[in-house]
Design an enzyme around this catalytic site. Structure first.
Site: not given
Length: 267
Positions: A134, A147
């Site tokens: 990501s 996260y």
């Protein structure tokens, strides 16, 4: 050259679109999904769209039997795309929630990867591991650190693994999507409300909402996922290309600027 590709987390979002896209390009795709309803839905879609080279099976990364079965399948590209997101202030997030985020996004993922790589080395398969990381694997905005930390860990694993597996002809690559509008980011932010309590936490729900809205509630943070799916379909089968792939370019530029800002940050 057609490849045989196993992709995790193909029950929805970028994973589902990428599995379909790769199969339509002529690759043999083993799409895995977390639950049986997702498996059924994807099988029905493949049948409706006439895609015979797409098979679908269940793979919950926390199910040891699912992991063992998936590791025995025959493929030469592993796309580790499955993951979950937890958000909230890192100074207050309950540790069991943080541990669960790491269990899925790091430890279970690495367990499957180790099993696959071990078999490839034994059988002299020159395979490829692709980690869906990501943009949050290289930056860490407030309220998303749980996260983000898992994706930073994944980046470290991928970088070291690339060095370690070169002698065996196994390639490693990361794909780092920007803020595409699949609903994942919004669900991740919303998940914190199940534990964030104004009577317990010093971060108020109103403050959390204001900060996450300021980050996500804008058009540039809700990009068209079809663009990312197209990029993943392009990158995954290739045997050449960059190790890290931040997409789109505006997101890559933001990451570079954020990295420089960290070097200049003071307390």
């Amino acid at each position: 050259m057609p490849r045989t590709i196993l992709i995790t987390g193909a029950g929805s979002g970028l994973g589902e679109g990428t599995a379909i896209g790769l199969a339509k390009k002529g690759h043999t795709v083993i799409a895995t999904a977390e639950s049986w309803p997702q498996v059924t839905a994807l099988r029905d879609r493949a049948a409706a769209e006439g895609i015979p080279n797409l098979s679908v099976t269940k793979l919950n990364l926390l199910d040891p039997y699912d992991i063992a079965a998936a590791a025995k399948l025959d493929f030469d590209v592993l796309v580790s795309n499955a993951g979950i997101g937890e958000a909230g202030p890192i100074a207050e997030i309950p540790i069991p929630i943080l541990k669960h985020n790491f269990e899925v996004n790091v430890f279970a993922l690495l367990d499957l990867t180790q099993r696959v790589v071990r078999r490839w080395v034994k059988n002299k398969v020159k395979g490829k591991v692709v980690f869906t990381s990501s943009i949050l694997g290289v930056v860490s905005p407030g309220m998303l650190a749980s996260y983000s930390a898992t994706k930073h860990a994944l980046q470290a694993i991928a970088e070291a693994m690339q060095d370690e597996l070169k002698e065996f002809g196994i390639q490693v690559q990361t794909i780092n999507p920007g803020p595409f509008f699949t609903g994942f980011n919004e669900r991740m932010v919303e998940a914190a409300y199940r534990w964030l309590d104004d009577d317990v936490n010093f971060t108020t729900r109103a403050s959390y909402k204001a900060q996450t809205n300021a980050l996500l509630d804008k058009p540039e943070m809700r990009l068209n996922p079809e663009d990312m799916i197209g990029k993943m379909v392009e990158l995954i089968p290739k045997t050449t290309g960059p190790f890290r792939n931040i997409f789109p370019k505006d997101t890559a530029d933001w990451a570079m600027a954020a990295g420089k800002a960290i070097w200049d940050r003071t307390i």
